[in-house]
Design a protein around this motif. Structure first.
Motif, mmCIF file in Angstrom:
data_model
loop_
_atom_site.group_PDB
_atom_site.id
_atom_site.type_symbol
_atom_site.label_atom_id
_atom_site.label_comp_id
_atom_site.label_asym_id
_atom_site.label_seq_id
_atom_site.Cartn_x
_atom_site.Cartn_y
_atom_site.Cartn_z
ATOM 1 N N SER A 60 69.233 98.306 43.990
ATOM 2 C CA SER A 60 68.609 99.219 44.945
ATOM 3 C C SER A 60 68.953 98.909 46.395
ATOM 4 N N GLY A 61 69.292 97.664 46.707
ATOM 5 C CA GLY A 61 69.645 97.298 48.074
ATOM 6 C C GLY A 61 71.141 97.269 48.306
ATOM 7 N N GLY A 62 71.893 97.860 47.404
ATOM 8 C CA GLY A 62 73.352 97.849 47.513
ATOM 9 C C GLY A 62 73.942 99.167 47.049
ATOM 10 N N CYS A 63 74.668 99.123 45.940
ATOM 11 C CA CYS A 63 75.376 100.306 45.448
ATOM 12 C C CYS A 63 74.460 101.341 44.790
ATOM 13 N N ARG A 64 73.215 100.967 44.496
ATOM 14 C CA ARG A 64 72.205 101.838 43.865
ATOM 15 C C ARG A 64 72.569 102.244 42.442
ATOM 16 N N LYS A 65 73.432 101.501 41.810
ATOM 17 C CA LYS A 65 73.828 101.816 40.432
ATOM 18 C C LYS A 65 72.994 100.992 39.450
ATOM 19 N N TRP A 66 72.758 101.613 38.286
ATOM 20 C CA TRP A 66 72.075 100.932 37.199
ATOM 21 C C TRP A 66 73.094 100.155 36.373
ATOM 22 N N PHE A 67 72.658 99.012 35.834
ATOM 23 C CA PHE A 67 73.484 98.214 34.943
ATOM 24 C C PHE A 67 72.576 97.457 33.987
ATOM 25 N N ASN A 68 73.175 96.846 33.000
ATOM 26 C CA ASN A 68 72.436 96.058 32.021
ATOM 27 C C ASN A 68 72.742 94.587 32.208
ATOM 28 N N ALA A 69 71.829 93.753 31.752
ATOM 29 C CA ALA A 69 72.007 92.307 31.830
ATOM 30 C C ALA A 69 71.405 91.660 30.596
ATOM 31 N N ILE A 70 71.976 90.544 30.200
ATOM 32 C CA ILE A 70 71.368 89.687 29.187
ATOM 33 C C ILE A 70 70.786 88.507 29.955
ATOM 34 N N ARG A 71 69.460 88.338 29.824
ATOM 35 C CA ARG A 71 68.778 87.271 30.557
ATOM 36 C C ARG A 71 67.955 86.448 29.581
ATOM 37 N N ASP A 72 67.963 85.143 29.771
ATOM 38 C CA ASP A 72 67.149 84.238 28.962
ATOM 39 C C ASP A 72 65.735 84.262 29.538
ATOM 40 N N THR A 73 64.770 84.741 28.763
ATOM 41 C CA THR A 73 63.398 84.887 29.267
ATOM 42 C C THR A 73 62.662 83.554 29.384
ATOM 43 N N VAL A 74 63.237 82.483 28.871
ATOM 44 C CA VAL A 74 62.633 81.161 28.998
ATOM 45 C C VAL A 74 63.056 80.511 30.315
ATOM 46 N N SER A 75 64.359 80.536 30.593
ATOM 47 C CA SER A 75 64.887 79.868 31.789
ATOM 48 C C SER A 75 65.109 80.826 32.958
ATOM 49 N N TYR A 76 64.994 82.133 32.727
ATOM 50 C CA TYR A 76 65.249 83.187 33.710
ATOM 51 C C TYR A 76 66.720 83.306 34.102
ATOM 52 N N LYS A 77 67.605 82.576 33.455
ATOM 53 C CA LYS A 77 69.025 82.627 33.799
ATOM 54 C C LYS A 77 69.686 83.871 33.224
ATOM 55 N N PHE A 78 70.502 84.504 34.043
ATOM 56 C CA PHE A 78 71.293 85.651 33.611
ATOM 57 C C PHE A 78 72.521 85.130 32.885
ATOM 58 N N LYS A 79 72.734 85.602 31.655
ATOM 59 C CA LYS A 79 73.893 85.187 30.875
ATOM 60 C C LYS A 79 75.098 86.044 31.224
ATOM 61 N N THR A 80 74.879 87.352 31.346
ATOM 62 C CA THR A 80 75.961 88.273 31.679
ATOM 63 C C THR A 80 75.362 89.579 32.193
ATOM 64 N N THR A 81 76.155 90.319 32.931
ATOM 65 C CA THR A 81 75.798 91.674 33.357
ATOM 66 C C THR A 81 76.939 92.595 32.950
ATOM 67 N N TYR A 82 76.613 93.875 32.708
ATOM 68 C CA TYR A 82 77.634 94.825 32.280
ATOM 69 C C TYR A 82 77.189 96.235 32.635
ATOM 70 N N PRO A 83 78.121 97.157 32.821
ATOM 71 C CA PRO A 83 77.776 98.517 33.241
ATOM 72 C C PRO A 83 76.870 99.226 32.235
ATOM 73 N N ALA A 84 75.991 100.071 32.741
ATOM 74 C CA ALA A 84 75.145 100.900 31.880
ATOM 75 C C ALA A 84 76.036 101.776 31.010
ATOM 76 N N GLY A 85 75.645 101.973 29.772
ATOM 77 C CA GLY A 85 76.436 102.770 28.841
ATOM 78 C C GLY A 85 77.402 101.950 28.016
ATOM 79 N N SER A 86 77.627 100.702 28.404
ATOM 80 C CA SER A 86 78.499 99.816 27.634
ATOM 81 C C SER A 86 77.701 99.169 26.507
ATOM 82 N N PRO A 87 78.362 98.819 25.404
ATOM 83 C CA PRO A 87 77.637 98.141 24.337
ATOM 84 C C PRO A 87 77.213 96.730 24.754
ATOM 85 N N ARG A 88 76.164 96.249 24.117
ATOM 86 C CA ARG A 88 75.662 94.914 24.423
ATOM 87 C C ARG A 88 76.675 93.864 23.981
#
Length: 96
Positions: A60-88
């Protein structure tokens, strides 16, 4: 401070992003055929796993584009990010 790697802009401060909930939730094919209970479950019931979780984010504070991320809910670390519409993508090394 956490850095989130926007797939379009690169790493940015977490304050530039907004959380959008669980990723890869398919919209019902015929929403008018759903009962009130089924519609409520679609709108409000989501998984809440411990470990790797696919989420939607918006830059929201940049390109305003949506994307997906895989995040570890225990450590809060982001494992990877990828464009919306792409497979997990498959990731390894999560907390479970």
């Amino acid at each position: 401070m956490m850095l989130i790697d926007c797939p379009y802009c690169g790493p940015r401060n977490e304050t530039e992003f907004g959380y959008g909930g669980e990723a890869h939730v398919a919209y019902p094919e015929d929403p008018y055929a759903l009962s009130d209970r089924e519609w409520g479950e679609f709108l409000f019931y989501r998984d809440n796993p411990k470990g790797d979780f696919a989420e939607r984010w918006v830059h929201s504070g940049g390109c305003r584009k949506w994307f997906n991320a895989i995040r570890d809910t225990v450590s809060y670390k982001f494992k990877t990010t990828y464009p919306a519409g792409s497979p997990r993508p498959e990731v390894t090394g999560g907390s479970k």
